[in-house]
Design a protein around this motif. Structure first.
Motif, PDB file in Angstrom:
ATOM      1  N   SER A  20      55.874  52.296  81.377  1.00  0.00           N
ATOM      2  CA  SER A  20      55.890  52.914  82.703  1.00  0.00           C
ATOM      3  C   SER A  20      55.009  52.135  83.683  1.00  0.00           C
ATOM      4  O   SER A  20      55.386  51.927  84.847  1.00  0.00           O
ATOM      5  N   ASP A  21      53.853  51.704  83.215  1.00  0.00           N
ATOM      6  CA  ASP A  21      52.962  50.900  84.060  1.00  0.00           C
ATOM      7  C   ASP A  21      53.624  49.574  84.445  1.00  0.00           C
ATOM      8  O   ASP A  21      53.502  49.115  85.581  1.00  0.00           O
ATOM      9  N   ILE A  22      54.335  48.983  83.500  1.00  0.00           N
ATOM     10  CA  ILE A  22      55.043  47.723  83.770  1.00  0.00           C
ATOM     11  C   ILE A  22      56.177  47.970  84.764  1.00  0.00           C
ATOM     12  O   ILE A  22      56.363  47.201  85.714  1.00  0.00           O
ATOM     13  N   ALA A  23      56.921  49.054  84.567  1.00  0.00           N
ATOM     14  CA  ALA A  23      58.009  49.390  85.498  1.00  0.00           C
ATOM     15  C   ALA A  23      57.472  49.620  86.906  1.00  0.00           C
ATOM     16  O   ALA A  23      58.115  49.243  87.890  1.00  0.00           O
ATOM     17  N   ALA A  24      56.277  50.196  87.003  1.00  0.00           N
ATOM     18  CA  ALA A  24      55.665  50.416  88.319  1.00  0.00           C
ATOM     19  C   ALA A  24      55.360  49.082  89.003  1.00  0.00           C
ATOM     20  O   ALA A  24      55.541  48.949  90.224  1.00  0.00           O
ATOM     21  N   LEU A  25      54.912  48.113  88.236  1.00  0.00           N
ATOM     22  CA  LEU A  25      54.678  46.781  88.807  1.00  0.00           C
ATOM     23  C   LEU A  25      55.977  46.219  89.385  1.00  0.00           C
ATOM     24  O   LEU A  25      55.991  45.646  90.475  1.00  0.00           O
ATOM     25  N   ILE A  26      57.060  46.409  88.648  1.00  0.00           N
ATOM     26  CA  ILE A  26      58.357  45.894  89.096  1.00  0.00           C
ATOM     27  C   ILE A  26      58.844  46.658  90.326  1.00  0.00           C
ATOM     28  O   ILE A  26      59.395  46.056  91.246  1.00  0.00           O
ATOM     29  N   VAL A  37      60.845  38.483  82.192  1.00  0.00           N
ATOM     30  CA  VAL A  37      61.800  38.024  81.174  1.00  0.00           C
ATOM     31  C   VAL A  37      61.499  36.577  80.806  1.00  0.00           C
ATOM     32  O   VAL A  37      61.458  36.214  79.622  1.00  0.00           O
ATOM     33  N   ARG A  38      61.288  35.748  81.806  1.00  0.00           N
ATOM     34  CA  ARG A  38      60.989  34.329  81.567  1.00  0.00           C
ATOM     35  C   ARG A  38      59.684  34.180  80.778  1.00  0.00           C
ATOM     36  O   ARG A  38      59.596  33.368  79.847  1.00  0.00           O
ATOM     37  N   LEU A  39      58.662  34.967  81.129  1.00  0.00           N
ATOM     38  CA  LEU A  39      57.391  34.908  80.408  1.00  0.00           C
ATOM     39  C   LEU A  39      57.604  35.255  78.939  1.00  0.00           C
ATOM     40  O   LEU A  39      57.076  34.570  78.052  1.00  0.00           O
ATOM     41  N   GLY A  40      58.381  36.288  78.661  1.00  0.00           N
ATOM     42  CA  GLY A  40      58.655  36.664  77.280  1.00  0.00           C
ATOM     43  C   GLY A  40      59.325  35.547  76.509  1.00  0.00           C
ATOM     44  O   GLY A  40      58.974  35.256  75.365  1.00  0.00           O
ATOM     45  N   PHE A  41      60.277  34.891  77.155  1.00  0.00           N
ATOM     46  CA  PHE A  41      60.965  33.778  76.506  1.00  0.00           C
ATOM     47  C   PHE A  41      59.993  32.643  76.199  1.00  0.00           C
ATOM     48  O   PHE A  41      59.926  32.154  75.073  1.00  0.00           O
ATOM     49  N   ILE A  85      52.211  43.284  75.142  1.00  0.00           N
ATOM     50  CA  ILE A  85      52.439  43.662  76.545  1.00  0.00           C
ATOM     51  C   ILE A  85      53.449  42.718  77.178  1.00  0.00           C
ATOM     52  O   ILE A  85      54.362  43.154  77.886  1.00  0.00           O
ATOM     53  N   TRP A  86      53.325  41.434  76.915  1.00  0.00           N
ATOM     54  CA  TRP A  86      54.270  40.472  77.480  1.00  0.00           C
ATOM     55  C   TRP A  86      55.678  40.736  76.950  1.00  0.00           C
ATOM     56  O   TRP A  86      56.652  40.652  77.707  1.00  0.00           O
ATOM     57  N   ALA A  87      55.804  41.071  75.671  1.00  0.00           N
ATOM     58  CA  ALA A  87      57.116  41.380  75.100  1.00  0.00           C
ATOM     59  C   ALA A  87      57.684  42.652  75.731  1.00  0.00           C
ATOM     60  O   ALA A  87      58.873  42.707  76.076  1.00  0.00           O
ATOM     61  N   MET A  88      56.845  43.677  75.890  1.00  0.00           N
ATOM     62  CA  MET A  88      57.292  44.900  76.556  1.00  0.00           C
ATOM     63  C   MET A  88      57.738  44.605  77.982  1.00  0.00           C
ATOM     64  O   MET A  88      58.762  45.117  78.444  1.00  0.00           O
ATOM     65  N   ALA A  89      56.979  43.777  78.685  1.00  0.00           N
ATOM     66  CA  ALA A  89      57.317  43.434  80.065  1.00  0.00           C
ATOM     67  C   ALA A  89      58.657  42.713  80.122  1.00  0.00           C
ATOM     68  O   ALA A  89      59.465  42.954  81.031  1.00  0.00           O
ATOM     69  N   SER A  90      58.912  41.859  79.162  1.00  0.00           N
ATOM     70  CA  SER A  90      60.188  41.163  79.101  1.00  0.00           C
ATOM     71  C   SER A  90      61.333  42.153  78.910  1.00  0.00           C
ATOM     72  O   SER A  90      62.376  42.062  79.574  1.00  0.00           O
TER      73      SER A  90
END
Length: 101
Positions: A20-26, A37-41, A85-90
């Motif tokens: 939810s915190d990540i979605a808020a950033l977006i 997505v690119r960071l996760g890759f 966190i990076w994977a979740m963000a991706s």
């Protein structure tokens, strides 16, 4: 202040809170979704470890999502690694980019 789970149920709730915190950033900056997505890759090529080589020109521009995610990484440091966190963000970035799938 960092948050730590005390049970599996708490862990599931923390995952949803972090997402939810990540979605808020977006929501605040839609341009972050593809950057996450690119960071996760780039993080997961060769293994997800929460590290990217900033001297590699292929990683140019990744400082934007890394900096954006720092508060989330700090908030959940007792529960999740930076790689988590990076994977979740991706995943969140991918999901919000394709809302009808």
């Amino acid at each position: 202040v960092s948050i730590a789970p005390s049970s599996d149920e708490d862990l599931s709730e923390l995952v949803e809170e972090a997402r939810s915190d990540i979605a808020a950033l977006i929501r605040n900056d839609r341009r972050l979704a593809p950057k996450f997505v690119r960071l996760g890759f780039h993080d997961c090529v060769g293994g997800c470890n929460g590290c990217v080589d900033s001297t590699n020109h292929d990683n140019n521009g990744l400082e934007v999502p890394i900096i954006a995610l720092r508060p989330v990484v700090q908030t959940y440091a007792n529960s999740f690694t930076r790689a988590d966190i990076w994977a979740m963000a991706s995943l969140v970035g991918s999901e919000v980019s394709q809302p009808n799938n």
